[in-house]
Scaffold this motif. Structure first.
Motif, PDB file in Angstrom:
ATOM      1  N   ILE A  24       0.840  -1.202   0.000  1.00  0.00           N
ATOM      2  CA  ILE A  24       0.000   0.000   0.000  1.00  0.00           C
ATOM      3  C   ILE A  24       0.873   1.247   0.000  1.00  0.00           C
ATOM      4  N   ALA A  27       2.236   1.708  -3.431  1.00  0.00           N
ATOM      5  CA  ALA A  27       1.188   2.211  -4.337  1.00  0.00           C
ATOM      6  C   ALA A  27       0.966   3.695  -4.128  1.00  0.00           C
ATOM      7  N   ASP A  30       3.741   5.637  -5.687  1.00  0.00           N
ATOM      8  CA  ASP A  30       3.687   5.583  -7.145  1.00  0.00           C
ATOM      9  C   ASP A  30       2.527   6.388  -7.731  1.00  0.00           C
ATOM     10  N   THR A  31       1.672   6.921  -6.881  1.00  0.00           N
ATOM     11  CA  THR A  31       0.519   7.689  -7.338  1.00  0.00           C
ATOM     12  C   THR A  31       0.918   9.139  -7.570  1.00  0.00           C
ATOM     13  N   SER A  62      -7.484   8.607  -6.863  1.00  0.00           N
ATOM     14  CA  SER A  62      -6.753   7.666  -7.709  1.00  0.00           C
ATOM     15  C   SER A  62      -6.117   6.568  -6.851  1.00  0.00           C
ATOM     16  N   PHE A  63      -5.537   6.948  -5.735  1.00  0.00           N
ATOM     17  CA  PHE A  63      -4.952   5.970  -4.819  1.00  0.00           C
ATOM     18  C   PHE A  63      -6.030   5.082  -4.196  1.00  0.00           C
ATOM     19  N   ASP A  66      -6.781   1.527  -5.501  1.00  0.00           N
ATOM     20  CA  ASP A  66      -5.748   0.494  -5.478  1.00  0.00           C
ATOM     21  C   ASP A  66      -6.298  -0.786  -4.839  1.00  0.00           C
ATOM     22  N   SER A  67      -6.073  -1.919  -5.472  1.00  0.00           N
ATOM     23  CA  SER A  67      -6.652  -3.183  -5.006  1.00  0.00           C
ATOM     24  C   SER A  67      -6.128  -3.602  -3.630  1.00  0.00           C
ATOM     25  N   ASP A  68      -4.838  -3.390  -3.352  1.00  0.00           N
ATOM     26  CA  ASP A  68      -4.295  -3.732  -2.032  1.00  0.00           C
ATOM     27  C   ASP A  68      -4.926  -2.859  -0.951  1.00  0.00           C
ATOM     28  N   HIS A  69      -5.102  -1.586  -1.273  1.00  0.00           N
ATOM     29  CA  HIS A  69      -5.714  -0.663  -0.321  1.00  0.00           C
ATOM     30  C   HIS A  69      -7.150  -1.089  -0.020  1.00  0.00           C
ATOM     31  N   LYS A  70      -7.891  -1.440  -1.043  1.00  0.00           N
ATOM     32  CA  LYS A  70      -9.268  -1.899  -0.853  1.00  0.00           C
ATOM     33  C   LYS A  70      -9.316  -3.169   0.007  1.00  0.00           C
TER      34      LYS A  70
END
Length: 106
Positions: A24, A27, A30-31, A62-63, A66-70
């Motif tokens: 996370i 990610a 990288d945003t 945008s962040f 992120d699938s890991d964040h979700k």
């Protein structure tokens, strides 16, 4: 600029949490529009505050996809006893004396 304050009461962290937390953070970094973060620990408790700095609401949104964040948001009860998120729009900042340690972190 937008600040996201993540207030948490940590529970038990396992290896899976550490890997997900690292993913996370990567990610976020990288945003486009991510400006940095600062972390504070409350001296009288285990409570932690993490403040994330974002250039715009669009960057934050945008962040947020992120699938890991979700996935981490869905599993918070495994690792935290409590949490609170506050999103704040910064209208102005001013001060003196922090030099290279001024907000937002670089």
């Amino acid at each position: 600029m937008y600040l996201v304050t993540f207030r948490l009461d940590p529970g038990e962290y396992d290896e899976e949490f550490q890997k997900l937390n690292d993913a996370i953070q990567a990610a976020a970094e990288d945003t486009d529009g991510y400006l940095g973060k600062r972390t504070w620990n409350a001296p009288e408790s285990e409570e932690i505050l993490v403040v994330y700095y974002w250039e715009s609401l669009g960057a934050l949104e945008s962040f947020g996809v992120d699938s890991d964040h979700k996935r981490a948001k869905q599993r918070w009860t495994e690792w935290y006893d409590a949490y609170e998120v506050t999103v704040t729009e910064v209208l102005e900042t001013y001060g003196s004396g922090f030099g290279d340690d001024a907000d937002p972190p670089k």
